[in-house]
Design a protein around this motif. Sequence first.
Motif, PDB file in Angstrom:
ATOM      1  N   THR A 145      -3.320  -1.183  12.175  1.00  0.00           N
ATOM      2  CA  THR A 145      -4.333  -0.306  11.592  1.00  0.00           C
ATOM      3  C   THR A 145      -4.850  -0.880  10.272  1.00  0.00           C
ATOM      4  N   ASP A 146      -4.123  -1.806   9.685  1.00  0.00           N
ATOM      5  CA  ASP A 146      -4.628  -2.449   8.466  1.00  0.00           C
ATOM      6  C   ASP A 146      -5.878  -3.262   8.771  1.00  0.00           C
ATOM      7  N   GLY A 147      -5.847  -3.950   9.890  1.00  0.00           N
ATOM      8  CA  GLY A 147      -7.025  -4.708  10.292  1.00  0.00           C
ATOM      9  C   GLY A 147      -8.199  -3.773  10.549  1.00  0.00           C
ATOM     10  N   LEU A 148      -7.895  -2.634  11.147  1.00  0.00           N
ATOM     11  CA  LEU A 148      -8.949  -1.659  11.421  1.00  0.00           C
ATOM     12  C   LEU A 148      -9.539  -1.127  10.119  1.00  0.00           C
ATOM     13  N   ALA A 149      -8.683  -0.957   9.131  1.00  0.00           N
ATOM     14  CA  ALA A 149      -9.160  -0.492   7.833  1.00  0.00           C
ATOM     15  C   ALA A 149     -10.166  -1.483   7.266  1.00  0.00           C
ATOM     16  N   ALA A 150      -9.875  -2.762   7.442  1.00  0.00           N
ATOM     17  CA  ALA A 150     -10.795  -3.789   6.933  1.00  0.00           C
ATOM     18  C   ALA A 150     -12.147  -3.689   7.644  1.00  0.00           C
ATOM     19  N   ASP A 169      -0.506  -1.937  16.325  1.00  0.00           N
ATOM     20  CA  ASP A 169       0.632  -1.647  15.469  1.00  0.00           C
ATOM     21  C   ASP A 169       0.178  -0.559  14.507  1.00  0.00           C
ATOM     22  N   ASP A 170       0.632   0.642  14.800  1.00  0.00           N
ATOM     23  CA  ASP A 170       0.053   1.780  14.105  1.00  0.00           C
ATOM     24  C   ASP A 170       0.843   2.092  12.842  1.00  0.00           C
ATOM     25  N   LEU A 171       0.392   1.540  11.748  1.00  0.00           N
ATOM     26  CA  LEU A 171       1.151   1.713  10.520  1.00  0.00           C
ATOM     27  C   LEU A 171       0.811   3.012   9.818  1.00  0.00           C
ATOM     28  N   SER A 172      -0.454   3.394   9.951  1.00  0.00           N
ATOM     29  CA  SER A 172      -0.853   4.584   9.212  1.00  0.00           C
ATOM     30  C   SER A 172      -2.170   5.103   9.730  1.00  0.00           C
ATOM     31  N   GLY A 173      -2.287   6.428   9.822  1.00  0.00           N
ATOM     32  CA  GLY A 173      -3.538   7.014  10.280  1.00  0.00           C
ATOM     33  C   GLY A 173      -4.614   6.980   9.223  1.00  0.00           C
ATOM     34  N   HIS A 174      -4.276   6.512   8.017  1.00  0.00           N
ATOM     35  CA  HIS A 174      -5.225   6.587   6.917  1.00  0.00           C
ATOM     36  C   HIS A 174      -6.297   5.515   6.960  1.00  0.00           C
ATOM     37  N   LEU A 194      -4.246   4.792  20.127  1.00  0.00           N
ATOM     38  CA  LEU A 194      -3.413   4.815  18.926  1.00  0.00           C
ATOM     39  C   LEU A 194      -2.291   5.815  19.046  1.00  0.00           C
ATOM     40  N   GLY A 195      -1.156   5.458  18.552  1.00  0.00           N
ATOM     41  CA  GLY A 195      -0.003   6.317  18.697  1.00  0.00           C
ATOM     42  C   GLY A 195       0.284   7.178  17.488  1.00  0.00           C
ATOM     43  N   SER A 196      -0.342   6.852  16.405  1.00  0.00           N
ATOM     44  CA  SER A 196       0.071   7.496  15.168  1.00  0.00           C
ATOM     45  C   SER A 196      -0.009   9.005  15.227  1.00  0.00           C
ATOM     46  N   ASP A 197       1.021   9.617  14.767  1.00  0.00           N
ATOM     47  CA  ASP A 197       1.011  11.066  14.712  1.00  0.00           C
ATOM     48  C   ASP A 197       0.277  11.567  13.495  1.00  0.00           C
ATOM     49  N   GLU A 198      -0.116  10.620  12.652  1.00  0.00           N
ATOM     50  CA  GLU A 198      -0.770  11.099  11.446  1.00  0.00           C
ATOM     51  C   GLU A 198      -2.178  10.550  11.306  1.00  0.00           C
TER      52      GLU A 198
ATOM     53  N   HIS B 169       4.862  -4.208 -18.078  1.00  0.00           N
ATOM     54  CA  HIS B 169       4.581  -2.783 -18.167  1.00  0.00           C
ATOM     55  C   HIS B 169       4.025  -2.290 -16.821  1.00  0.00           C
ATOM     56  N   GLN B 170       3.138  -3.116 -16.279  1.00  0.00           N
ATOM     57  CA  GLN B 170       2.554  -2.773 -14.981  1.00  0.00           C
ATOM     58  C   GLN B 170       3.622  -2.771 -13.906  1.00  0.00           C
ATOM     59  N   GLN B 171       4.522  -3.763 -14.040  1.00  0.00           N
ATOM     60  CA  GLN B 171       5.566  -3.881 -13.032  1.00  0.00           C
ATOM     61  C   GLN B 171       6.379  -2.597 -12.974  1.00  0.00           C
ATOM     62  N   LYS B 172       6.624  -2.045 -14.135  1.00  0.00           N
ATOM     63  CA  LYS B 172       7.460  -0.850 -14.180  1.00  0.00           C
ATOM     64  C   LYS B 172       6.746   0.343 -13.569  1.00  0.00           C
ATOM     65  N   SER B 173       5.432   0.268 -13.469  1.00  0.00           N
ATOM     66  CA  SER B 173       4.710   1.436 -12.970  1.00  0.00           C
ATOM     67  C   SER B 173       4.700   1.523 -11.448  1.00  0.00           C
ATOM     68  N   PHE B 174       5.295   0.521 -10.816  1.00  0.00           N
ATOM     69  CA  PHE B 174       5.328   0.560  -9.343  1.00  0.00           C
ATOM     70  C   PHE B 174       6.696   0.934  -8.822  1.00  0.00           C
ATOM     71  N   LYS B 175       6.687   1.626  -7.707  1.00  0.00           N
ATOM     72  CA  LYS B 175       7.953   1.923  -7.036  1.00  0.00           C
ATOM     73  C   LYS B 175       7.902   1.366  -5.628  1.00  0.00           C
ATOM     74  N   LEU B 176       9.063   1.059  -5.131  1.00  0.00           N
ATOM     75  CA  LEU B 176       9.153   0.495  -3.789  1.00  0.00           C
ATOM     76  C   LEU B 176       9.420   1.623  -2.793  1.00  0.00           C
ATOM     77  N   ALA B 177       8.527   1.759  -1.829  1.00  0.00           N
ATOM     78  CA  ALA B 177       8.729   2.767  -0.796  1.00  0.00           C
ATOM     79  C   ALA B 177       8.750   2.062   0.554  1.00  0.00           C
ATOM     80  N   TYR B 178       9.341   2.708   1.541  1.00  0.00           N
ATOM     81  CA  TYR B 178       9.369   2.089   2.859  1.00  0.00           C
ATOM     82  C   TYR B 178       9.272   3.166   3.946  1.00  0.00           C
ATOM     83  N   GLN B 179       8.794   2.709   5.089  1.00  0.00           N
ATOM     84  CA  GLN B 179       8.702   3.610   6.228  1.00  0.00           C
ATOM     85  C   GLN B 179       9.817   3.258   7.198  1.00  0.00           C
ATOM     86  N   ASP B 180      10.593   4.257   7.580  1.00  0.00           N
ATOM     87  CA  ASP B 180      11.709   3.937   8.470  1.00  0.00           C
ATOM     88  C   ASP B 180      11.307   4.089   9.941  1.00  0.00           C
ATOM     89  N   ARG B 181      12.278   3.883  10.800  1.00  0.00           N
ATOM     90  CA  ARG B 181      11.975   3.868  12.236  1.00  0.00           C
ATOM     91  C   ARG B 181      11.455   5.191  12.750  1.00  0.00           C
TER      92      ARG B 181
END
Lengths: 607, 211
Positions: A145-150, A169-174, A194-198, B169-181
């Motif tokens: 979906t990143d490519g689609l965003a582009a 590869d559905d990373l995000s509905g945004h 697309l599979g995204s639930d969001e 300073h900018q570095q500190k303003s970011f947080k690492l997030a992740y999407q799980d399975r």
Amino acid sequence: MQKKRAYSFPDEVLEHVFSFIQSGKDRNAVSMVCKSWYEIERWCRRKVFIGNCYAVSPKMVIKRFPEVRSIELKGKPHFADFNLVPDGWGGYVLPWIVEMAGAYPWLEEIRLKRMVVTDESLELIAKSFKNFKVLVLFSCEGFSTDGLAAIAAGCKNLRELDLRESDVDDLSGHWLTHFPETCTSLVSLNISCLGSDEVSFSALERLVGRCPNLRSLRLNRAVSLDKIANILCLAPQLVDFGTGNYTTELQPDVLSNLTAAFSSCKELKSLSGFWDVVPAYLPALYPVCSRLTSLNLSYATIHSPEIIKLVSHCPSLQRLLVLDYIEDSGLEALASSCKDLQELRVFPSDPFGVEPNVSLTEKGLVSVSLGCPKLQSVLYFCRQMTNAALVTIAQNCPNFTRFRLCIIEPKTADYLTGEPLDVGFGAIVEHCKDLRRLSLSGLLTDRVFEYIGTYAKKLEMLSVAFAGDSDLGLHHVLSGCESLRKLEIRDCPFGDKAILANAAKLETMRSLWMSSCTVSFGACKLLGQKMHRLNVEVIDETEPPCSRLESCPVDKLYVYRSISGPRSDMPPFVWTMDEEGDNNSNQKDFFFLDMFVRNNHYISNSL
Amino acid sequence: MELQLGLALPTPPPFDTNGSCSSSSSSSGGGGGTKKRRCFDAESRVGVVPKTLHLLVWNTDRSDDGDEPRDLDDNSFSSVVLNEEEGLVGWPPVKAWRKKPRRHNGRPNNNRTAAPMNSCGGCRASNSTYVKVKLEGNAIARKIDLSVHHSFESLTATLMTMFDISDEHQQKSFKLAYQDRDGDWLLAEDVPWRTFIRSLKCIKLIRSRSC
């Protein structure tokens, strides 16, 4: 003697005349008339169709046609749809985009089928083509979906974005929010894969609301029924609509809102989607049914009575895709309600079940053939068939252009007589003189191929599985089918003789696929060495074919004509047979290394 | 059991016809492989089995000696390829996402929870150590090889370089997030490294002011 051009028009006039000729075939004919017509034509060709992306190189296309605005490319062989082509085989579009980015700054349309598209390719498209309008990715993969965003963000005049059946590869509905507020040009949007639930629904609504020319909208499964009414009210001009899942909690308002919404769509002719159908909501469709010409219920797990109810409201139906839940009774009802039917596809609800789960037999297809005189295109999955039924069908429908029958169990005989189905399919090819596409199944001997070779003179594509007795079968097809372009075969006892005897024929075709047959490695090498305009590729994932005897059969063979020579992007498990012998630029050693890493236990056992 | 001509394979791993081919029985019309053809089941697995395993398979019409392969003479010579759940690969010829009209539940190699219309090709992401990483506000994603990192510090440092965020300073303003399975977005700082590595699908650098 001086060449006189007494009869010639100024080039501009000819160019203007040529601009009315759209078909690629006609354009090719025009370009063969004489040198000056060739030159004029090539400068004004705007649309190019390339049925096999490896048949020609991007540079060659660009050299001959410098002013193209629209290109269509196809990559992997058809059997890739059924997992017969290993991942990594090829079909990459990036090299094409890179070349076209430089040569065709005014490119407007890209249509791809079975190609590997990456986010990088999509980003490059968004950046390179200022007037880009149409992107169709049919059964493609490799992007997210990143490519689609582009694409959404970069293509200011985007008209069509169609992702049908692609693996995204559905990373995000945004990604939908990347369409700028100024984008009002959309005519067609198909995100059904697309599979995204969001999926960002609010972004979708805003987008739909500001595109007054939107004619075709296909939502994905994640969009629930209660949201559809809003969308339809925003776009009552829609001609083609794909719902999301057709379910929600049973509430009184939903049905009435939905019915009202559908009523407001006076132009709606085509419906699809229908995942997870709650039958109680089907009546909402009644306002549009009388105008419906195309209905895709192939995901709808509704049963025969509900299907019959719906279909009997649709007298104008020309195209129906449905699961075998429709059963013979439903097909009979279809035959009496839908006299304009041209295309029918019946898919199996339980393809791997051993016993039939529904009462769908040859009788259903016979009813439709009897009741629908305009029937031209059939795809039918069933579990039993008879020669008599096929003969009847053939006599009822001499206008078939596409006939694809899949009897689920391989080598199933005529269940009444126990005989092969040669005579039945023979009747099909004999009566249906305009048949362009045919898929065979059931118990078949060399006989059926004799019929095909004798009668199927307009046949362009043939699919064969678990059929035939000997090379003679294949020989009949290759020597008899004058219009043959694509031949795909699996699990048939066809070997070297037919191929080698008809090697020249292969140059008149787009491609030949043979898997699990008995073509030997030696024959492949010979073919590759002798036929310089064919690419002969052997696919083998277990070990390099050269490590075995010449007489060993190859696992998979793909032969296609090409004017750009062997390709250079082959994965380790694909070998090309050419003048220098069997080659892979990723040599044998890499192959073993690769296989070792993946399957170390196995290899150590075999060495 | 005779092996198919010339496909010189060693004795296949112990293969329990009843167990592994489960309900759709030995061969028959079952078809359609997944893109990742794994071996048959845990019991019969001996190391990693290659994607295609050529066996001379029992006949397609079931008989009581289901274990006995049919004779070559019998004209059903097909060297069919077996995969983990059904008999033949790619048969019947239905596209991957048509296989079951109902939702899948937790196929082992399918990262997505969504419908089978997304074909069962979860192969792309599963084996690779590269994951996508995005910077909030930036449309274009990058990819990073996780196998070279063993701590949040090294990962973050690499990300900062990748996205050109040199200002501390900018570095500190970011947080690492992740999407799980499961599709949920979580903050990396809340979990141990090992949990993070095992469950993540993709990463995002988000600005740490409240959204």
